[in-house]
Design a protein around this motif. Structure first.
Motif, mmCIF file in Angstrom:
data_model
loop_
_atom_site.group_PDB
_atom_site.id
_atom_site.type_symbol
_atom_site.label_atom_id
_atom_site.label_comp_id
_atom_site.label_asym_id
_atom_site.label_seq_id
_atom_site.Cartn_x
_atom_site.Cartn_y
_atom_site.Cartn_z
ATOM 1 N N TYR A 36 17.700 -2.949 23.051
ATOM 2 C CA TYR A 36 16.795 -1.921 23.562
ATOM 3 C C TYR A 36 15.700 -1.515 22.572
ATOM 4 C CZ TYR A 36 20.723 -1.630 26.748
ATOM 5 O OH TYR A 36 21.722 -1.936 27.646
ATOM 6 N N SER A 37 15.844 -1.899 21.330
ATOM 7 C CA SER A 37 14.851 -1.573 20.309
ATOM 8 C C SER A 37 14.978 -2.582 19.177
ATOM 9 C CB SER A 37 15.056 -0.137 19.794
ATOM 10 O OG SER A 37 14.011 0.241 18.918
ATOM 11 N N ASN A 38 14.378 -2.252 18.005
ATOM 12 C CA ASN A 38 14.521 -3.102 16.808
ATOM 13 C C ASN A 38 14.063 -4.541 17.030
ATOM 14 O OD1 ASN A 38 15.510 -0.839 15.608
ATOM 15 N ND2 ASN A 38 17.648 -1.515 15.538
ATOM 16 N N PHE A 39 12.817 -4.685 17.497
ATOM 17 C CA PHE A 39 12.174 -5.995 17.649
ATOM 18 C C PHE A 39 12.985 -6.902 18.579
ATOM 19 C CE2 PHE A 39 11.464 -4.588 13.129
ATOM 20 C CZ PHE A 39 10.196 -4.069 13.337
ATOM 21 N N GLY A 40 13.265 -6.405 19.774
ATOM 22 C CA GLY A 40 14.055 -7.146 20.745
ATOM 23 C C GLY A 40 13.285 -8.279 21.399
ATOM 24 N N PRO A 41 13.917 -8.997 22.308
ATOM 25 C CA PRO A 41 13.292 -10.181 22.921
ATOM 26 C C PRO A 41 12.041 -9.867 23.730
ATOM 27 C CG PRO A 41 15.420 -9.671 23.946
ATOM 28 C CD PRO A 41 15.320 -8.841 22.721
ATOM 29 N N LEU A 42 11.992 -8.719 24.399
ATOM 30 C CA LEU A 42 10.792 -8.394 25.171
ATOM 31 C C LEU A 42 9.623 -8.055 24.255
ATOM 32 C CD1 LEU A 42 12.227 -6.311 28.159
ATOM 33 C CD2 LEU A 42 11.786 -8.764 28.000
ATOM 34 N N LEU A 71 -2.592 3.167 13.119
ATOM 35 C CA LEU A 71 -3.661 3.484 12.179
ATOM 36 C C LEU A 71 -3.093 3.967 10.849
ATOM 37 C CD1 LEU A 71 -6.157 5.372 14.532
ATOM 38 C CD2 LEU A 71 -6.488 3.101 13.536
ATOM 39 N N GLU A 72 -2.124 4.867 10.913
ATOM 40 C CA GLU A 72 -1.519 5.409 9.691
ATOM 41 C C GLU A 72 -0.907 4.290 8.844
ATOM 42 O OE1 GLU A 72 1.239 8.592 10.283
ATOM 43 O OE2 GLU A 72 0.021 9.529 11.836
ATOM 44 N N LEU A 73 -0.144 3.415 9.488
ATOM 45 C CA LEU A 73 0.549 2.368 8.745
ATOM 46 C C LEU A 73 -0.424 1.302 8.247
ATOM 47 C CD1 LEU A 73 3.828 1.949 10.801
ATOM 48 C CD2 LEU A 73 3.337 3.488 8.906
ATOM 49 N N SER A 215 6.897 0.037 9.861
ATOM 50 C CA SER A 215 7.301 0.601 11.152
ATOM 51 C C SER A 215 8.815 0.655 11.303
ATOM 52 C CB SER A 215 6.710 -0.224 12.304
ATOM 53 O OG SER A 215 7.407 -1.450 12.485
ATOM 54 N N ASN A 216 9.521 -0.065 10.443
ATOM 55 C CA ASN A 216 10.990 -0.079 10.450
ATOM 56 C C ASN A 216 11.498 0.592 9.171
ATOM 57 O OD1 ASN A 216 13.561 -0.734 11.501
ATOM 58 N ND2 ASN A 216 13.647 -2.587 10.236
ATOM 59 N N PHE A 217 10.922 1.770 8.887
ATOM 60 C CA PHE A 217 11.309 2.604 7.743
ATOM 61 C C PHE A 217 10.895 2.048 6.388
ATOM 62 C CE2 PHE A 217 14.463 2.993 11.147
ATOM 63 C CZ PHE A 217 14.378 4.346 11.448
ATOM 64 N N GLY A 218 10.353 0.833 6.364
ATOM 65 C CA GLY A 218 10.059 0.170 5.091
ATOM 66 C C GLY A 218 11.207 -0.690 4.600
ATOM 67 N N ILE A 219 12.145 -0.975 5.481
ATOM 68 C CA ILE A 219 13.338 -1.760 5.117
ATOM 69 C C ILE A 219 12.981 -3.244 4.995
ATOM 70 C CG2 ILE A 219 15.598 -2.542 5.953
ATOM 71 C CD1 ILE A 219 15.907 0.218 7.253
ATOM 72 N N ASN A 220 13.496 -3.886 3.972
ATOM 73 C CA ASN A 220 13.296 -5.321 3.801
ATOM 74 C C ASN A 220 14.212 -6.104 4.740
ATOM 75 O OD1 ASN A 220 12.610 -7.894 2.632
ATOM 76 N ND2 ASN A 220 14.603 -7.813 1.603
ATOM 77 N N GLY A 236 8.401 3.914 4.592
ATOM 78 C CA GLY A 236 7.808 3.750 5.905
ATOM 79 C C GLY A 236 8.186 4.842 6.880
ATOM 80 N N SER A 237 8.163 4.502 8.158
ATOM 81 C CA SER A 237 8.464 5.445 9.230
ATOM 82 C C SER A 237 9.216 4.700 10.322
ATOM 83 C CB SER A 237 7.160 6.034 9.783
ATOM 84 O OG SER A 237 7.419 6.961 10.814
#
Length: 381
Positions: A36-42, A71-73, A215-220, A236-237
């Protein structure tokens, strides 16, 4: 005494969103994989289509939760020094300036071209000759596209990064064979509605990938990086696009060409009717060197002066026709922003702020609604 029922208001905008029936198969696809989130297939499918449309590699774009965060990122990904001067047009939506402030920088409010209503490379060059500018954030005003070749020449000549706030310009603004960075909105009122969402497209090395990470908190998430997967690479955020919004965006893409054509036809018809009804007393935004507006989403007219604008507003109010003073008050006239900005002289923007008025424009406008608008314009002739 019998009272006649009041007429319904003619709305300013009506979202052109997919129906629940259109959405259901996509929701079933999402539910089947329970992603449903986190760079899913859709989201990945939507991004692949965008990459093909813009002629870039997948690593050169990233979806985001909305254009403001995009814009912010994007500004954060430039790694500008804290408090950098970012040139923006005084005539724009507040999010252009608030994104600069929230990224830790200072907006410099510049004038716009009197005909296209946009910040141009020439205006930016003249400003750079007078003061320090660290980056430029032009706006595709009301969706009108910029000349990307001209902005690429500006970047090369001045050595300054340019990010185009193309929030309202999906389908009109492209890279045009040039290098550059674009940020689009997929808000429900835009030409490609996903409810909420945004898109960052950039040929600047590493910028889109950095936006994606931010966009994913800055996580590697890169297994080849020196940091372990899951470690924080930057501050990140949470600005990821959800699978729900990607589903809406994918449906909207399927019918975008048809809806864009309908919008162009509607705009041409209404502008012609309004010109005749008002005896050509209205002025419209001129097409710039970036090309035509391919999918108009609103209608903004310029009146002869502030008095004429006020009279039309009052007539529309009495006729129960919604209007809007788009991009007003100007950024420098908002107390919260003024103390954060460097305010330059902006005579063209001030003149536009006194005379622009947004009028109803949406697919499905009835003949009766259009006639009501034309009726209030006739006293202008």
């Amino acid at each position: 005494m019998t009272h006649m029922p009041e007429r319904e208001w003619v709305p300013l905008l009506v979202p052109d969103m997919p129906s629940p029936q259109e959405l259901l198969p996509w929701l079933e696809r999402m539910h089947a994989v329970q992603h449903y989130s986190n760079f899913g297939p859709l989201v990945r499918e939507l991004e692949a289509i965008f990459a093909n449309q813009f002629g870039v590699e997948s690593k050169q774009l990233s979806t985001v939760a909305n254009a403001t965060q995009g814009l912010e990122l994007a500004l954060q990904a430039l790694d500008l020094p804290a408090g950098a001067h970012v040139l923006v047009p005084a005539l724009t939506f507040v999010a252009t300036a608030t994104a600069v402030v929230r990224a830790g920088h200072q907006p410099v409010l510049a004038d716009v071209d009197a005909r296209t209503w946009m910040l141009t490379p020439d205006i930016a060059r003249a400003t750079c000759e007078r003061m320090r500018i660290d980056a430029v954030l032009p706006v595709a005003t009301f969706g009108m596209p910029h000349d990307m070749q001209a902005w690429q020449r500006f970047e090369c000549d001045m050595g300054l990064p340019v990010i185009i706030d193309a929030a309202a310009a999906y389908g009109s603004q492209s890279l045009q064979g040039a290098e550059g960075t674009l940020v689009f909105s997929l808000h429900t009122t835009k030409s490609l509605p996903a409810g909420e969402g945004g898109l960052v497209v950039s040929t600047r090395p590493g910028l889109a990938a950095k936006v994606r990470q931010l966009s994913n908190f800055g996580i590697n998430l890169d297994t080849t990086a020196s940091l372990p997967v899951g470690a924080l690479a930057s501050l990140g955020s949470n600005a990821k696009m959800s699978e729900y919004h990607a589903a809406v965006g994918l449906i909207s893409l399927q019918k975008w060409e048809l809806q864009a054509q309908r919008r162009r036809v509607l705009q041409a018809e209404i502008m012609h009717e309004m010109n005749q009804a008002s005896d050509h007393s209205l002025t419209w935004q001129a097409q710039g060197p970036g090309g035509p507006l391919m999918a108009p989403t609103l209608l903004c007219a310029r009146l002869s002066d502030a008095k004429a604008r006020g009279a039309l507003e009052q007539a529309c109010q009495q006729a129960r026709i919604m209007t809007r003073r788009w991009y007003q008050p100007l950024l420098q006239h908002m107390d919260v922003l003024r103390q954060q900005c460097v305010c330059l002289d902006t005579p063209n923007a001030r003149g536009l702020a006194d005379t622009l008025l947004g009028l109803p424009f949406f697919l499905g406008m009835t003949t009766m609604q259009r006639q009501r608008i034309l009726h209030v314009l006739q006293p202008l002739s």
